[in-house]
Design a protein around this motif. Structure first.
Motif, PDB file in Angstrom:
ATOM      1  N   GLN A 123       0.829  -1.204   0.000  1.00  0.00           N
ATOM      2  CA  GLN A 123       0.000   0.000   0.000  1.00  0.00           C
ATOM      3  C   GLN A 123       0.869   1.261   0.000  1.00  0.00           C
ATOM      4  O   GLN A 123       0.573   2.228  -0.707  1.00  0.00           O
ATOM      5  CB  GLN A 123      -0.930   0.018   1.212  1.00  0.00           C
ATOM      6  N   LEU A 124       1.935   1.244   0.788  1.00  0.00           N
ATOM      7  CA  LEU A 124       2.837   2.389   0.855  1.00  0.00           C
ATOM      8  C   LEU A 124       3.537   2.606  -0.486  1.00  0.00           C
ATOM      9  O   LEU A 124       3.667   3.743  -0.947  1.00  0.00           O
ATOM     10  CB  LEU A 124       3.864   2.178   1.972  1.00  0.00           C
ATOM     11  N   ALA A 125       3.966   1.530  -1.122  1.00  0.00           N
ATOM     12  CA  ALA A 125       4.608   1.643  -2.433  1.00  0.00           C
ATOM     13  C   ALA A 125       3.656   2.272  -3.453  1.00  0.00           C
ATOM     14  O   ALA A 125       4.079   3.072  -4.299  1.00  0.00           O
ATOM     15  CB  ALA A 125       5.082   0.267  -2.904  1.00  0.00           C
ATOM     16  N   LYS A 126       2.379   1.938  -3.358  1.00  0.00           N
ATOM     17  CA  LYS A 126       1.397   2.520  -4.281  1.00  0.00           C
ATOM     18  C   LYS A 126       1.273   4.033  -4.097  1.00  0.00           C
ATOM     19  O   LYS A 126       1.085   4.761  -5.057  1.00  0.00           O
ATOM     20  CB  LYS A 126       0.026   1.866  -4.098  1.00  0.00           C
ATOM     21  N   THR A 127       1.392   4.517  -2.856  1.00  0.00           N
ATOM     22  CA  THR A 127       1.309   5.966  -2.650  1.00  0.00           C
ATOM     23  C   THR A 127       2.495   6.665  -3.310  1.00  0.00           C
ATOM     24  O   THR A 127       2.341   7.756  -3.863  1.00  0.00           O
ATOM     25  CB  THR A 127       1.268   6.347  -1.149  1.00  0.00           C
ATOM     26  N   PHE A 128       3.661   6.036  -3.274  1.00  0.00           N
ATOM     27  CA  PHE A 128       4.818   6.631  -3.939  1.00  0.00           C
ATOM     28  C   PHE A 128       4.721   6.492  -5.458  1.00  0.00           C
ATOM     29  O   PHE A 128       5.207   7.344  -6.192  1.00  0.00           O
ATOM     30  CB  PHE A 128       6.124   6.043  -3.388  1.00  0.00           C
ATOM     31  N   GLN A 129       4.065   5.431  -5.923  1.00  0.00           N
ATOM     32  CA  GLN A 129       3.832   5.287  -7.363  1.00  0.00           C
ATOM     33  C   GLN A 129       2.941   6.428  -7.857  1.00  0.00           C
ATOM     34  O   GLN A 129       3.194   7.012  -8.906  1.00  0.00           O
ATOM     35  CB  GLN A 129       3.196   3.922  -7.664  1.00  0.00           C
ATOM     36  N   ARG A 130       1.896   6.740  -7.085  1.00  0.00           N
ATOM     37  CA  ARG A 130       1.040   7.879  -7.448  1.00  0.00           C
ATOM     38  C   ARG A 130       1.836   9.178  -7.426  1.00  0.00           C
ATOM     39  O   ARG A 130       1.638  10.057  -8.273  1.00  0.00           O
ATOM     40  CB  ARG A 130      -0.158   7.972  -6.505  1.00  0.00           C
ATOM     41  N   GLY A 131       2.744   9.309  -6.458  1.00  0.00           N
ATOM     42  CA  GLY A 131       3.602  10.492  -6.389  1.00  0.00           C
ATOM     43  C   GLY A 131       4.476  10.637  -7.619  1.00  0.00           C
ATOM     44  O   GLY A 131       4.727  11.751  -8.085  1.00  0.00           O
ATOM     45  N   ILE A 132       4.942   9.520  -8.156  1.00  0.00           N
ATOM     46  CA  ILE A 132       5.750   9.552  -9.381  1.00  0.00           C
ATOM     47  C   ILE A 132       4.917  10.103 -10.535  1.00  0.00           C
ATOM     48  O   ILE A 132       5.362  10.984 -11.281  1.00  0.00           O
ATOM     49  CB  ILE A 132       6.289   8.143  -9.720  1.00  0.00           C
ATOM     50  N   VAL A 133       3.688   9.601 -10.668  1.00  0.00           N
ATOM     51  CA  VAL A 133       2.816  10.043 -11.760  1.00  0.00           C
ATOM     52  C   VAL A 133       2.515  11.535 -11.645  1.00  0.00           C
ATOM     53  O   VAL A 133       2.636  12.286 -12.620  1.00  0.00           O
ATOM     54  CB  VAL A 133       1.511   9.209 -11.784  1.00  0.00           C
ATOM     55  N   VAL A 134       2.142  11.981 -10.443  1.00  0.00           N
ATOM     56  CA  VAL A 134       1.808  13.399 -10.241  1.00  0.00           C
ATOM     57  C   VAL A 134       3.032  14.273 -10.485  1.00  0.00           C
ATOM     58  O   VAL A 134       2.933  15.330 -11.108  1.00  0.00           O
ATOM     59  CB  VAL A 134       1.233  13.619  -8.824  1.00  0.00           C
ATOM     60  N   SER A 135       4.191  13.832 -10.017  1.00  0.00           N
ATOM     61  CA  SER A 135       5.417  14.618 -10.205  1.00  0.00           C
ATOM     62  C   SER A 135       5.817  14.710 -11.672  1.00  0.00           C
ATOM     63  O   SER A 135       6.408  15.708 -12.094  1.00  0.00           O
ATOM     64  CB  SER A 135       6.565  14.010  -9.392  1.00  0.00           C
ATOM     65  N   CYS A 136       5.494  13.686 -12.460  1.00  0.00           N
ATOM     66  CA  CYS A 136       5.785  13.723 -13.897  1.00  0.00           C
ATOM     67  C   CYS A 136       4.986  14.807 -14.612  1.00  0.00           C
ATOM     68  O   CYS A 136       5.404  15.306 -15.663  1.00  0.00           O
ATOM     69  CB  CYS A 136       5.493  12.364 -14.539  1.00  0.00           C
ATOM     70  N   VAL A 137       3.853  15.162 -14.043  1.00  0.00           N
ATOM     71  CA  VAL A 137       2.998  16.177 -14.672  1.00  0.00           C
ATOM     72  C   VAL A 137       3.632  17.570 -14.570  1.00  0.00           C
ATOM     73  O   VAL A 137       3.458  18.397 -15.467  1.00  0.00           O
ATOM     74  CB  VAL A 137       1.590  16.158 -14.026  1.00  0.00           C
ATOM     75  N   LEU A 138       4.374  17.844 -13.511  1.00  0.00           N
ATOM     76  CA  LEU A 138       4.941  19.184 -13.302  1.00  0.00           C
ATOM     77  C   LEU A 138       5.840  19.640 -14.453  1.00  0.00           C
ATOM     78  O   LEU A 138       5.647  20.753 -14.966  1.00  0.00           O
ATOM     79  CB  LEU A 138       5.669  19.255 -11.960  1.00  0.00           C
ATOM     80  N   PRO A 139       6.813  18.847 -14.898  1.00  0.00           N
ATOM     81  CA  PRO A 139       7.622  19.310 -16.035  1.00  0.00           C
ATOM     82  C   PRO A 139       6.810  19.484 -17.319  1.00  0.00           C
ATOM     83  O   PRO A 139       7.114  20.352 -18.140  1.00  0.00           O
ATOM     84  CB  PRO A 139       8.666  18.202 -16.209  1.00  0.00           C
ATOM     85  N   ILE A 140       5.761  18.681 -17.468  1.00  0.00           N
ATOM     86  CA  ILE A 140       4.906  18.805 -18.652  1.00  0.00           C
ATOM     87  C   ILE A 140       4.146  20.127 -18.631  1.00  0.00           C
ATOM     88  O   ILE A 140       3.944  20.768 -19.664  1.00  0.00           O
ATOM     89  CB  ILE A 140       3.946  17.598 -18.741  1.00  0.00           C
ATOM     90  N   LEU A 141       3.728  20.553 -17.431  1.00  0.00           N
ATOM     91  CA  LEU A 141       2.975  21.805 -17.288  1.00  0.00           C
ATOM     92  C   LEU A 141       3.873  23.043 -17.258  1.00  0.00           C
ATOM     93  O   LEU A 141       3.372  24.163 -17.360  1.00  0.00           O
ATOM     94  CB  LEU A 141       2.124  21.773 -16.022  1.00  0.00           C
ATOM     95  N   ALA A 142       5.169  22.867 -17.091  1.00  0.00           N
ATOM     96  CA  ALA A 142       6.088  24.002 -16.956  1.00  0.00           C
ATOM     97  C   ALA A 142       5.993  25.004 -18.106  1.00  0.00           C
ATOM     98  O   ALA A 142       6.013  26.221 -17.854  1.00  0.00           O
ATOM     99  CB  ALA A 142       7.513  23.503 -16.774  1.00  0.00           C
TER     100      ALA A 142
END
Length: 195
Positions: free
Chosen positions: A42-61
């Motif tokens: 479950q904890l690993a999944k929260t960090f997996q979601r964090g990876i996806v959300v963090s990938c959006v930031l450079p795209i939106l830059a």
């Protein structure tokens, strides 16, 4: 039945009881470790979601420059923050996935879980520090522009992002504590250890 036969039967019963106690201790460890593995996933999944959300930031830059008319350096900081967070989330997620609580000795698994908690704390400090710098630079630029629509959107985004960040932090902290607690339960002596 003579005394020798009784002694032999008594010794056989004692051996069976010892074997049952060992099996019971092993099963208790496996149960606690199994719960820890569930929390770990479950904890690993929260960090997996964090990876996806963090990938959006450079795209939106690029939108920070083209839509909001912010300076290029703010967009670069925004994108770099996203890249750093992607790397940090991958670092933690990989550390979580490498831990094999079922096969590690309890103390080693517990040490791994405590190290995980420290790594999570380091990433949280890094993300809050860098994120605050990016937010502060955007805030200064917004104050300079005095555009009500941008200010309103910024404040709404800041509030929503803060709430979601706190929810994520609390969930990750809870799961980390549960992993540690289950591994501590696996290390507690059984009643038979006090005979």
């Amino acid at each position: 039945m003579n005394i020798d036969e009784l002694k032999t039967q008594w010794q056989e019963l004692r051996l069976r009881v010892d074997k049952l106690e060992d099996n019971n201790a092993r099963l208790a460890h496996q149960l606690a470790a199994g719960k820890a593995v569930n929390y770990k996933q479950q904890l690993a999944k929260t960090f997996q979601r964090g990876i996806v959300v963090s990938c959006v930031l450079p795209i939106l830059a690029p939108l920070v420059v083209t839509v909001l008319n912010f300076p290029l350096w703010i967009a670069i900081c925004y994108a770099l923050f996203g890249v750093i967070m992607v790397c940090g989330n991958i670092w933690i997620r990989n550390y979580i996935m490498k831990a094999d609580y079922m096969s590690l000795p309890v103390l080693q698994a517990l040490e791994n879980a405590i190290n995980l908690k420290f790594r999570m704390r380091r990433l949280r400090i890094l993300s809050v520090t860098i994120g605050s710098g990016v937010i502060l630079s955007m805030l200064v630029e917004i104050i300079y522009k005095t555009d009500t629509a941008i200010t309103t959107g910024f404040v709404v985004g800041l509030v929503i992002g803060t709430i979601l960040g706190i929810i994520k932090w609390r969930e990750q902290s809870r799961l980390s504590r549960q992993i540690i607690e289950e591994l501590r339960n696996a290390d507690r002596p059984t009643l038979s250890d006090f005979d």
